[in-house]
Design an enzyme around this catalytic site. Structure first.
Site, short mmCIF file in Angstrom:
data_model
loop_
_atom_site.label_atom_id
_atom_site.label_comp_id
_atom_site.label_asym_id
_atom_site.label_seq_id
_atom_site.Cartn_x
_atom_site.Cartn_y
_atom_site.Cartn_z
N PHE A 181 0.86 -1.26 -0.15
CA PHE A 181 -0.08 -0.14 -0.03
C PHE A 181 0.91 1.27 0.01
CE2 PHE A 181 -2.49 -3.35 1.94
CZ PHE A 181 -3.77 -3.36 1.34
N LYS A 217 -6.59 -5.29 -1.69
CA LYS A 217 -5.71 -4.29 -2.35
C LYS A 217 -6.51 -3.60 -3.60
CE LYS A 217 -2.53 -1.74 -4.13
NZ LYS A 217 -1.00 -2.19 -4.67
N ASN A 223 -7.82 0.72 -3.68
CA ASN A 223 -7.44 1.65 -4.58
C ASN A 223 -8.57 1.97 -5.38
OD1 ASN A 223 -4.48 1.64 -4.00
ND2 ASN A 223 -4.10 0.54 -5.65
N PHE A 259 -7.95 12.80 -0.19
CA PHE A 259 -8.61 12.08 -1.42
C PHE A 259 -9.76 13.13 -1.91
CE2 PHE A 259 -5.59 8.77 -0.08
CZ PHE A 259 -5.06 8.70 -1.36
N CYS A 279 -1.01 2.53 -10.22
CA CYS A 279 -1.93 1.73 -9.59
C CYS A 279 -3.39 2.03 -9.82
CB CYS A 279 -1.70 1.95 -7.83
SG CYS A 279 0.02 1.32 -7.55
N LYS A 332 1.87 12.78 -10.44
CA LYS A 332 1.64 13.43 -8.99
C LYS A 332 3.13 14.07 -8.54
CE LYS A 332 1.46 11.01 -5.33
NZ LYS A 332 1.01 10.11 -4.07
#
Length: 443
Positions: free
Chosen positions: A150, A205, A209, A250, A261, A322
Site C-alpha cells: 500500500f 488491495k 485503490n 483524497f 496503480c 503526481k
C-alpha cells in the site's frame, strides 16, 4: 532473515531496501542485466524521496545485493517476494505471465521450505495459481502468501517503514509466525498486522485503490457541478472533509488520477467482475469520468483562444502524474500535450524529475526547459498539471515578466482566487469561478 526479492521495479526496490534497513540480508533479482549492473554500482534507477540514502547505506553495509540469477537469489532465502509487473491485458485484466513464469522456475530450483509472497497487485485466485505452478515441479514444502503493498509514490519509504496496517493472506501457521517476526520492527507503535485468507487479501488491495479512485472522481464530479452552479469546490471540500465519516484525504479536485496503480487496479477489478457476470456500475462510471477529467482544461484553453490554437505557445508545469515522483504512467499532462499538439500548439514543459521519461516517449515533439521560469519565455499562457511544491509559491512577478499574457490554467487549484484577482491574472482552475482581470477604475 535472508530474503529474496524478484523484480527491481518500484515495489521491488523499495521493498528490498526497506527490509535491508531493518537488518535483513536481501538479494534482489532481475532479468535486466543493465539495471542490475547500475544498481550493483550504486546507481538508483527510480526517483523516490528518501530511498537513495537507505539504498546506499545498506549496500555499503553488505545487506543489499543484486543479481540476474534467480537460483543464486533464492538458494539461501527463507522468504521470497514476487514484486513483478502485472500489466493490463487487452481486456483490462491483469497479465500474470511474469509471476507465473517465475513460479514455474521456482518449482525447479527450491530445495527447502520457502515462504513465497505475492507482493504484486494480483487478481483474486492468483495465490492458488502460483501454488499450482510451483507444485507441479517440486515436492518440497512451501507456502504461498498474499501480502499486498500500500505504498504511495512520493512517500513510499515512510509508508513502508511506518505502515498504517500490514495485510497478510495465509492460513499457514508456519508462514504466519515467520511474517510476524519479519514485520515486527515496522509495527512497534501498535499498527495492526491483519491476517486473512489469500483471496480476501488479494481483493483488499483492489478494493482499497478502487475506493480511493472513486473518492477522487466523486470530487471531480462535484467540481463540475460547482462550475455550473457558481459554488466553490474548495468550500465544499472543507465542509464535507470535516465529517469524520468522510475524512479530509483524497477530496482534492483536479484533472484526474493517473499513475501505475489506480487506473490499472480499477480496470482489473472491473474485469474480474465481468468474468463472473457482475456489472460493477460504479467503477465503470469512475473510469469514464476520469478519462474525461484529464482533458477538463482543454475546452477552456481553446475558448480563450477562440478555438484556434495553431502556433500558440503553451508553457506546461508538471509532467509526472503526481509530485515527488518521476512516474508518468497515465499522467494527465500527457493527455493534455497530445491534444494541444493535435490542435497545432507548441508546448514548452518543465518538471523537476519526469522530463527524461517524457522525452523518451515524445522525443522532440515538445520543448523541455531545465528551469521552471524558462519554460514561460514567450509563452501565451501557463498550464499547471502537477502540484509540485515549488509551483505552490512561485515568483509571480517573474511569471508576469516571462508570459505574453497574464493567463494561467491551473489543473491542481494551487492559488488563492482573491490573490490571483489582485495580481490581475486571468485564472482558470477546477470547480471554482474563473478569475478575470479587473477593469481599471475610470477605464
Amino acid at each position: 532473515m535472508k530474503i529474496a526479492v524478484v523484480g527491481t521495479g518500484y515495489v521491488g526496490l523499495v521493498t528490498g531496501t526497506c527490509f535491508a534497513e531493518t537488518g535483513n540480508h536481501v538479494i534482489c533479482v532481475d532479468i535486466d542485466k543493465s539495471k542490475v549492473d547500475k544498481l550493483s554500482a550504486g546507481q538508483i534507477t527510480i526517483y523516490e524521496p528518501g530511498l537513495e540514502k537507505l539504498f546506499l547505506r545498506n549496500q555499503k553495509e553488505g545487506r543489499l545485493h543484486f543479481t540476474t540469477s534467480l537460483k543464486d537469489a533464492v538458494k539461501d532465502a527463507q522468504i521470497i517476494f514476487l514484486a513483478l509487473p502485472t500489466p493490463p491485458g487487452e481486456n483490462g485484466s491483469a497479465d500474470l505471465k511474469y509471476i507465473l513464469g517465475v513460479a514455474d522456475d521456482l518449482g525447479k530450483i527450491i530445495t527447502d521450505y520457502k515462504v513465497i509472497i505475492d507482493k504484486s497487485t494480483v487478481p483474486v485466485g492468483t495465490a492458488a495459481k502460483v501454488h499450482a505452478a510451483i507444485a507441479k515441479n517440486t515436492t518440497v514444502e512451501f507456502d504461498i502468501v498474499s501480502n499486498p503493498e500500500f505504498l504511495r509514490e512520493g512517500v513510499a519509504v515512510d509508508d513502508f517503514m511506518k505502515p498504517d496496517r500490514v495485510v497478510i493472506g495465509t492460513e499457514s501457521e508456519k508462514a504466519k509466525k515467520i511474517l510476524l517476526d519479519l514485520y515486527a520492527p515496522f509495527v512497534r507503535q501498535g499498527n495492526p498486522i491483519i491476517f486473512m485468507d489469500e483471496k480476501s487479501a488479494e481483493l483488499t488491495k483492489y478494493a482499497a485503490n478502487s475506493f480511493l479512485a472513486t473518492k477522487i472522481t466523486f470530487m471531480n464530479e462535484i467540481a463540475q457541478l460547482c462550475e455550473r452552479l457558481g459554488a466553490d469546490v474548495d468550500m465544499v471540500r472543507k465542509g464535507i472533509g470535516s465529517d469524520e465519516r468522510i475524512g479530509k484525504r483524497f477530496l482534492f479536485p483536479g484533472i484526474g488520477y493517473g499513475g501505475s496503480c489506480f487506473p490499472k487496479d480499477v480496470q482489473a477489478l472491473v474485469q474480474s467482475a465481468n468474468e463472473i457476470d457482475y456489472d460493477f456500475k460504479i467503477l465503470n462510471a469512475v473510469m469514464d469520468v476520469n478519462e474525461k477529467q484529464k482533458l477538463h482544461l482543454l475546452p477552456k484553453i481553446k475558448a480563450y483562444f477562440n478555438n484556434d490554437l495553431k502556433g500558440k505557445k503553451i508553457a506546461l508545469w508538471g509532467l509526472a502524474f503526481k509530485p515527488n515522483t518521476d512516474d508518468i504512467r497515465e499522467a494527465p499532462a500527457l493527455y493534455i500535450i497530445e491534444e494541444l499538439l493535435k490542435e497545432g500548439a507548441e508546448v514548452n514543459a518543465y518538471d523537476p524529475e519526469a522530463m527524461g521519461n517524457v522525452k523518451a516517449i515524445l522525443g522532440n515533439t515538445i520543448t523541455f526547459s531545465e528551469r521552471q521560469y524558462e519554460a514561460l519565455a514567450d509563452a501565451d499562457v501557463l498550464v499547471i498539471a502537477t502540484e509540485w511544491s515549488e509551483f505552490r509559491t512561485p515568483d509571480f512577478e517573474k511569471i508576469i515578466s516571462f508570459l505574453k499574457n497574464k493567463v494561467i490554467f491551473d489543473g491542481r487549484n494551487l492559488f488563492d482566487l482573491k490573490f490571483m484577482e489582485e495580481m490581475g491574472f486571468h485564472y482558470v482552475s477546477v470547480g471554482r469561478r474563473t478569475v478575470l482581470p479587473q477593469t481599471p477604475k475610470g477605464a
